[in-house]
Structures are given as structure tokens and as C-alpha cells.
Design an enzyme around this catalytic site. Structure first.
Site, mmCIF file in Angstrom:
data_model
loop_
_atom_site.group_PDB
_atom_site.id
_atom_site.type_symbol
_atom_site.label_atom_id
_atom_site.label_comp_id
_atom_site.label_asym_id
_atom_site.label_seq_id
_atom_site.Cartn_x
_atom_site.Cartn_y
_atom_site.Cartn_z
ATOM 1 C CG ASP A 176 -9.442 0.083 -5.910
ATOM 2 O OD1 ASP A 176 -8.762 0.428 -4.924
ATOM 3 O OD2 ASP A 176 -9.738 0.876 -6.842
ATOM 4 C CG ASP B 66 -18.622 2.960 -8.176
ATOM 5 O OD1 ASP B 66 -18.304 3.485 -7.080
ATOM 6 O OD2 ASP B 66 -19.114 3.597 -9.120
ATOM 7 C CG ASN C 46 -9.242 2.691 2.554
ATOM 8 O OD1 ASN C 46 -8.643 3.491 3.260
ATOM 9 N ND2 ASN C 46 -8.827 2.380 1.320
ATOM 10 C CE1 TYR D 136 -11.370 12.837 1.141
ATOM 11 C CE2 TYR D 136 -10.285 14.428 2.563
ATOM 12 C CZ TYR D 136 -10.405 13.138 2.085
ATOM 13 O OH TYR D 136 -9.565 12.149 2.551
ATOM 14 C CE LYS E 78 -12.679 10.559 3.741
ATOM 15 N NZ LYS E 78 -12.647 9.092 3.616
ATOM 16 C CB THR F 152 -1.241 7.194 0.268
ATOM 17 O OG1 THR F 152 -2.020 8.315 -0.168
ATOM 18 C CG2 THR F 152 -1.490 6.944 1.740
HETATM 19 N N1 NAD Z 1 -3.453 9.932 2.480
HETATM 20 C C1 NAD Z 1 -3.869 10.804 3.412
HETATM 21 O O1 NAD Z 1 -3.159 11.768 3.792
HETATM 22 C C2 NAD Z 1 -5.240 10.647 4.022
HETATM 23 C C3 NAD Z 1 -5.570 11.536 5.057
HETATM 24 C C4 NAD Z 1 -6.826 11.425 5.635
HETATM 25 C C5 NAD Z 1 -7.721 10.433 5.218
HETATM 26 N N2 NAD Z 1 -7.369 9.595 4.215
HETATM 27 C C6 NAD Z 1 -8.353 8.583 3.824
HETATM 28 O O2 NAD Z 1 -7.728 7.319 3.766
HETATM 29 C C7 NAD Z 1 -8.360 6.516 2.768
HETATM 30 C C8 NAD Z 1 -7.325 5.968 1.812
HETATM 31 O O3 NAD Z 1 -6.643 7.058 1.222
HETATM 32 P P1 NAD Z 1 -5.296 6.862 0.395
HETATM 33 O O4 NAD Z 1 -4.504 8.082 0.604
HETATM 34 O O5 NAD Z 1 -4.727 5.527 0.653
HETATM 35 O O6 NAD Z 1 -5.899 6.954 -1.107
HETATM 36 P P2 NAD Z 1 -5.465 6.284 -2.482
HETATM 37 O O7 NAD Z 1 -5.960 7.236 -3.529
HETATM 38 O O8 NAD Z 1 -4.034 5.870 -2.481
HETATM 39 O O9 NAD Z 1 -6.357 4.969 -2.542
HETATM 40 C C9 NAD Z 1 -7.747 5.048 -2.658
HETATM 41 C C10 NAD Z 1 -8.239 3.839 -3.431
HETATM 42 O O10 NAD Z 1 -9.671 3.949 -3.502
HETATM 43 C C11 NAD Z 1 -10.073 3.541 -4.789
HETATM 44 N N3 NAD Z 1 -11.374 4.095 -5.107
HETATM 45 C C12 NAD Z 1 -11.689 5.367 -5.480
HETATM 46 N N4 NAD Z 1 -12.991 5.470 -5.731
HETATM 47 C C13 NAD Z 1 -13.528 4.247 -5.527
HETATM 48 C C14 NAD Z 1 -14.833 3.724 -5.646
HETATM 49 N N5 NAD Z 1 -15.861 4.472 -6.068
HETATM 50 N N6 NAD Z 1 -15.031 2.418 -5.348
HETATM 51 C C15 NAD Z 1 -14.009 1.637 -4.978
HETATM 52 N N7 NAD Z 1 -12.746 2.071 -4.860
HETATM 53 C C16 NAD Z 1 -12.513 3.366 -5.132
HETATM 54 C C17 NAD Z 1 -8.982 4.057 -5.709
HETATM 55 O O11 NAD Z 1 -9.003 3.381 -6.965
HETATM 56 C C18 NAD Z 1 -7.738 3.792 -4.886
HETATM 57 O O12 NAD Z 1 -7.208 2.506 -5.168
HETATM 58 C C19 NAD Z 1 -9.410 7.407 2.108
HETATM 59 O O13 NAD Z 1 -10.658 7.178 2.716
HETATM 60 C C20 NAD Z 1 -8.920 8.804 2.425
HETATM 61 O O14 NAD Z 1 -9.979 9.737 2.445
HETATM 62 C C21 NAD Z 1 -6.141 9.675 3.600
#
Ligand code: NAD
Length: 276
Positions: free
Chosen positions: A48, A74, A101, A167, A171, A202
Site C-alpha cells: 500500500d 506506489d 486492487n 475513474y 476501470k 468500505t
Molecule cells: N467500495 C466500492 O464501492 C467499490 C466499488 C467498485 C470498485 N471498487 C474497487 O475496489 C478496490 C478497493 O476499493 P476500496 O473501496 O476497498 O478502497 P479503499 O480506499 O478502502 O482502499 C484502497 C487502498 O488503496 C491504497 N492506494 C491508493 N493509491 C495507491 C497507490 N498508488 N499505490 C498503492 N496503494 C494505493 C489506499 O491507500 C487504500 O489503502 C478499488 O480498486 C476500487 O476501485 C470499490
């Protein structure tokens, strides 16, 4: 205190001797995927950009008797990911499973969007999935034991999300990237698939579910009658990552509680004739 990990509960997935790498695993879905890999007995690398968050998840797993390391990295930087891949390789061995992810979001209409903001979203979410694959796949190929890539895309990769900046584009691009990788890597027995979450509760989306009116209106639109939990997504991601899904390759799996099949329910209808 957290329960000690019982690796027998998920033994059917056959992940116990695997090295599983999860990006963006310091929070939300990624953190839960990392925890679930650990419950299978896998060695987990928690990557992360927020190193402190990654360390917390790793410590939690280790305290419960699992194997995990945290690496600050990153996803959008080739140098950072190459370093992370070396650390994982030396610390845990060759990677068997990579879950792409990590993601960032931004809110903006497209005409007039700041190009730096547009580019950063593509850099992390789309190019980042390629960068991470480039960093870890050579270790999979060298080990000669196959492997699995799971890319976490989104419902909005299929259906445009207005005012979401780059975004949706990121995706949608990730889904095509995955399909291309599935063909390129098939000779090495490395599969590439997408899991696309729908509405999931989340830390990134918590504000919408804390707002009672928004939450109720949103949930009323989902046939499942609730938003997904990170565990709902982790269950699917682990299955797709595992050899139990060894004949699934180049696919996108939408995990949305039935939401996207509801379009026709929104079409206005003539009033029903009253029965006599
Ligand atoms: N939560 C939702 O409703 C939802 C819906 C569709 C898709 N998603 C996808 O699911 C995945 C997880 O989402 P989430 O809701 O758990 O998000 P979240 O924000 O809770 O967690 C994302 C994590 O990614 C890390 N991150 C951000 N930029 C980064 C980088 N450059 N390098 C490494 N780490 C990095 C952040 O620090 C964070 O810990 C994402 O790909 C998101 O697009 C989520």
C-alpha cells in the site's frame, strides 16, 4: 482479541503454500482479501502507498498466527513496484497470485478536467495494474509454476459514472488489459481475470452509508437488499485466484447483488387494468 487463524476452514482453495500479493491492501476490500488469503495459510504481501495502514493489517495477521509482510509501495510507480517485488521475492519467495486492487478516485466532469488529476487516476488504476503485473509476473514465469492475476475493476467500468473524472475509463481499460494479459500469459499457465465490485461498504464509501437517506435510497435499488461487504468480494477474489478456477481465464465477474439487471424495472408502465 482476534481469533487465531484456522487454515482448515478454507483448505479447499488449495492456497496454503502460495505467495499472494495484494496492492492497496491497507484498507477496505484489499485488506479483507489479505486477511482471507492468510486464513488459507498463504504467505501474504500487503502493499500500500500508505505504509502505516499496510503494517497494521500485516501485524493483525501475524498476531493471529498468519504469515504476512507489509511493503510501502506506489502502484503507479514502476521504480517503487520493482523494489516492492524484490522485497517480496526475498522475503516470501516467488509470487503465485497478484491482486491488483489499489485505486484512486476523483470527482470531476470531463470538459475542463485538470489533466494532472485525469492522468493520476489512469496512472494508478490502469497503468498501475500493468506496472504491478510487469513487476511480479517475471517471478511467476521464472518459477515455472503458473499463477493468477486478479484485477479489481468496478461496476462503473461497464456503466459510465458521470462526474467521476477518469475513474470509469480506468476501470474499463483495466478489463481490456486483463483480457490481453490472459492471452499473452496463457502459455505460462498464468491466468488473468477481473472481479468488478458493485456498491461495497468500505472506508472509501462509508460516508454514503453513514448518510441515512442516501444509504436507504441506494440499498432500495439493489435486489440483494444490501450493499456488499469486503468479505463478499474477498470470497470471490480468492476463488478466482485459486486453482479451483483454473479453467476461468480472461473473464470479468460482476459482483453487484443483481443491481445491473434492474434497468427494465425503471421503465414507466401503463397503469394495470383493475381486475373485475
Ligand atoms: N467500495 C466500492 O464501492 C467499490 C466499488 C467498485 C470498485 N471498487 C474497487 O475496489 C478496490 C478497493 O476499493 P476500496 O473501496 O476497498 O478502497 P479503499 O480506499 O478502502 O482502499 C484502497 C487502498 O488503496 C491504497 N492506494 C491508493 N493509491 C495507491 C497507490 N498508488 N499505490 C498503492 N496503494 C494505493 C489506499 O491507500 C487504500 O489503502 C478499488 O480498486 C476500487 O476501485 C470499490
Amino acid at each position: 482479541m482476534n481469533e487465531v487463524i484456522n487454515t482448515k476452514s478454507n483448505s479447499w482453495l488449495g492456497l496454503s503454500d502460495k505467495v499472494c500479493v495484494v496492492t492497496g491492501a491497507g484498507s477496505g476490500i484489499g485488506a479483507e482479501v489479505a486477511r482471507q488469503f492468510a486464513t488459507c495459510g498463504a504467505s501474504v504481501a500487503i502493499l500500500d502507498v500508505n505504509e502505516a495502514a499496510a503494517s497494521l493489517v500485516a501485524s493483525e495477521i501475524v498476531d493471529r498466527g498468519g504469515r504476512a509482510i507489509a511493503v510501502g509501495a506506489d502502484a503507479g510507480s514502476q521504480a517503487s513496484m520493482q523494489q516492492a517485488a524484490c522485497r517480496v521475492h526475498h522475503g516470501l519467495g516467488p509470487c503465485n497470485v497478484l491482486v491488483n486492487n489499489a485505486a484512486v478516485r476523483n470527482r470531476s466532469a470531463l470538459i475542463g478536467i485538470d489533466l494532472a488529476a485525469w492522468s493520476r487516476v489512469l496512472e494508478v488504476n490502469l497503468t498501475g495494474a500493468l506496472i504491478c503485473s510487469q513487476a511480479f509476473v517475471p517471478h511467476m514465469i521464472e518459477a515455472g509454476k503458473g499463477g493468477s492475476l486478479v484485477h479489481v475493476a468496478s461496476l462503473v467500468g461497464y456503466h459510465p459514472q458521470p462526474d467521476g473524472g477518469a475513474y470509469s475509463v480506468s476501470k474499463a481499460g483495466m478489463m481490456m488489459l486483463s483480457r490481453l494479459l490472459s492471452i499473452e500469459l496463457a502459455p505460462h499457465r498464468i491466468r488473468s481475470n477481473v472481479v468488478a465490485p458493485g456498491f461495497t461498504r468500505t472506508p472509501a464509501t462509508e460516508a454514503a452509508y453513514d448518510h441515512a437517506e442516501t444509504a436507504a435510497a441506494r440499498i432500495a435499488m439493489i435486489p440483494a437488499g444490501r450493499a456488499a461487504t469486503p468479505t463478499d468480494l474477498a470470497d470471490v477474489i480468492l476463488f478466482i485466484a485459486s486453482e479451483r478456477a483454473s479453467y476461468i481465464n480472461g473473464q470479468d465477474l460482476l459482483v453487484d447483488g443483481g443491481f445491473t439487471n434492474t434497468l427494465m424495472t425503471t421503465v414507466p408502465k401503463l397503469p394495470q387494468k383493475e381486475s373485475t
